[in-house]
Motif scaffolding. Sequence first.
Motif, mmCIF file in Angstrom:
data_model
loop_
_atom_site.group_PDB
_atom_site.id
_atom_site.type_symbol
_atom_site.label_atom_id
_atom_site.label_comp_id
_atom_site.label_asym_id
_atom_site.label_seq_id
_atom_site.Cartn_x
_atom_site.Cartn_y
_atom_site.Cartn_z
ATOM 1 N N ARG A 118 33.240 -10.019 24.217
ATOM 2 C CA ARG A 118 34.438 -10.633 23.296
ATOM 3 C C ARG A 118 35.030 -9.500 22.501
ATOM 4 O O ARG A 118 36.489 -9.609 22.517
ATOM 5 C CB ARG A 118 33.633 -11.416 22.213
ATOM 6 C CG ARG A 118 34.699 -12.289 21.184
ATOM 7 C CD ARG A 118 34.054 -13.080 20.538
ATOM 8 N NE ARG A 118 34.657 -14.044 19.606
ATOM 9 C CZ ARG A 118 35.257 -13.579 18.941
ATOM 10 N NH1 ARG A 118 34.910 -12.571 17.996
ATOM 11 N NH2 ARG A 118 36.138 -14.442 18.005
ATOM 12 N N THR A 119 34.558 -8.464 22.097
ATOM 13 C CA THR A 119 35.168 -7.156 21.443
ATOM 14 C C THR A 119 36.068 -6.668 22.237
ATOM 15 O O THR A 119 37.205 -6.348 21.929
ATOM 16 C CB THR A 119 34.101 -6.088 20.956
ATOM 17 O OG1 THR A 119 33.167 -6.902 20.101
ATOM 18 C CG2 THR A 119 34.875 -5.028 20.408
ATOM 19 N N GLU A 166 28.704 -10.276 23.053
ATOM 20 C CA GLU A 166 29.397 -9.608 21.816
ATOM 21 C C GLU A 166 30.325 -8.509 22.138
ATOM 22 O O GLU A 166 31.421 -8.587 21.873
ATOM 23 C CB GLU A 166 28.536 -9.410 20.613
ATOM 24 C CG GLU A 166 27.990 -10.664 20.192
ATOM 25 C CD GLU A 166 26.833 -10.129 18.988
ATOM 26 O OE1 GLU A 166 26.309 -8.927 18.940
ATOM 27 O OE2 GLU A 166 26.559 -10.985 18.149
ATOM 28 N N LEU A 178 33.407 -17.196 20.014
ATOM 29 C CA LEU A 178 32.233 -16.624 19.935
ATOM 30 C C LEU A 178 31.232 -16.760 21.018
ATOM 31 O O LEU A 178 31.427 -17.664 21.949
ATOM 32 C CB LEU A 178 31.499 -16.919 18.457
ATOM 33 C CG LEU A 178 32.353 -16.527 17.024
ATOM 34 C CD1 LEU A 178 31.757 -17.370 15.942
ATOM 35 C CD2 LEU A 178 32.523 -15.246 17.028
ATOM 36 N N PRO A 179 30.177 -15.815 21.105
ATOM 37 C CA PRO A 179 29.199 -16.225 22.310
ATOM 38 C C PRO A 179 28.573 -17.312 22.220
ATOM 39 O O PRO A 179 28.096 -17.817 21.085
ATOM 40 C CB PRO A 179 28.473 -14.908 22.341
ATOM 41 C CG PRO A 179 29.134 -13.857 21.572
ATOM 42 C CD PRO A 179 29.900 -14.604 20.554
#
Length: 553
Positions: free
Chosen positions: A149-150, A146, A204-205
């Motif tokens: 991704r951020t 996460e 998303l993961p």
Amino acid sequence: MTHRTHILLLVVLLAGAGCGRPSGDVAATVEGTPITVGELSDRYARFVLQAGLREDDARIRHDVLQNLINRQLVVRAARDEGIAQTPAYEAEQEMAQKRALLQLYTQRTLYDTLTVTEGDLRELFARANTEITARHLYASTLAEAEALRTRLLAGETFEALARETFADPTLRENGGLVGTFTFDEMDPAFEAVAFRLPVGEVSLPVRTAMGYSVIRVDDHFTKPLLTETEFVQKQDQFRQYARKRARTEARFAHSRALLDALRPEFDAAGFAALTAAASGEVGSASLVEAPLQQRPLVRFGPDAGRQTWTVGDVEAQAAIATERQLDAVDSPDALREFVEGLLVREEMLRRARTLGLDRTGEVVDAVDAAMDEWVFEQAKNTLRADVRVPDDSLRAHFAAHGASYVTPERVGVHELLVASKAEATALRRRLDAGASFEALAREHTLRPGARAVSGDLGAVGRDELGNLAGPVFAAAPGTVLGPLEVADRFALVRVGERVPPEPMTFEQARPQIEEALEVPFAQATLERYIARLRARYRITINEDAVQRVHLFS
């Protein structure tokens, strides 16, 4: 009966009995123990498939039944001699019950509820005609994924983050690019997301078998003009695949859910000690010494009842693992995953027993069949261990076939084995500049015992060289080859003189002759033993039931 048919019948006799005992009318009995029509049909069908028959053959059906009777005779005799009271039998029976229980639990809780729709088939058909180009970033935990991704959404690039996340040099330098792939070439979870992800969008993961991935699709190409006729022609093939894929995905999802619920925590000291022992850094011939067996290794379970497995507990749980599974435990990460797999398996067994599956007929029958198979193998191995091919038979065989026994062609080899390609390349430069191969081998080679002989492995054959055989035998004497990869290490090899094939003496050929004659002598021993058992035990055959076994209409 042809030689091929006889051999195939022996294959059927020696083959495993499967995971359960087919039910049905009785085809024969051995001292009251039934051989069912279902068993006969199953074994006959397997033989017909192997032999490529196109019509029923009463003689072969009878021979298959006689082989089943022979197996039962051997099993009955071993049981009468007390094999079921041995510790080895009890240990094998426990493992057989676990295997049968896991199989039934998986079938009942996962497979029986799976469905494959036409929509699933059409999606697979589209994927089979699509190519995806994608890249990803890897993380071992959801929180790490996460965070990656951020950072991507905030403007950082795959190229920059790949240099932080990947140990693999290719993925580290190419921005996590996995290249172009199509249907059934990637992890199922990775593939499912990649095929549905719009080009340029960051996913998303995604939880995969290895951890977590954050994916971006760079290109998506589907073959145009897909026709209904193509789909109809291939839908049965896709249905088979979809069922297999659905089962795999269900197993994976269920295992991950159980592992999440167990929340395993590894004891750092115990895990480090076990890793060292498994790699051979400590310990003796035994994998784990007694003091190490008592060390805590992993805590797991709900807060109200956390349990602890010691190293010894894990060793005991691993008894049911296959040789292939054990061979795959070649790193700390693989060891951790292996222990997690044991935890999941034990939780599945606990749930299966809670459901009462251990008391079902399916499990009882499967265990009985598995133990009959084990007993047969043990009895057969005992008979084989007692087989001794007479010396005069060995010499008679050599007199008749001695010309076919020759030593293989060999070649002299000096080897210098090191840990990395970079080190091997540096040493190659020194050799090219005139350094002594022997001196460098004495100083650097990792091959056990090779330093004392300056890397001289002597004259070796193709079978001893493995994947190096081709280049070594193709090179002229004096040639230095390498760096060549050898089991995750790198070698420089200097090729010596060829040693041509030579006729073997009888003593040189003896091991090969013994191996060649052992099978027919063992088979003759088994046949004599079965003849004695046929005289000891009562056999009845239900001819009416046997005649009803037909595989072709």
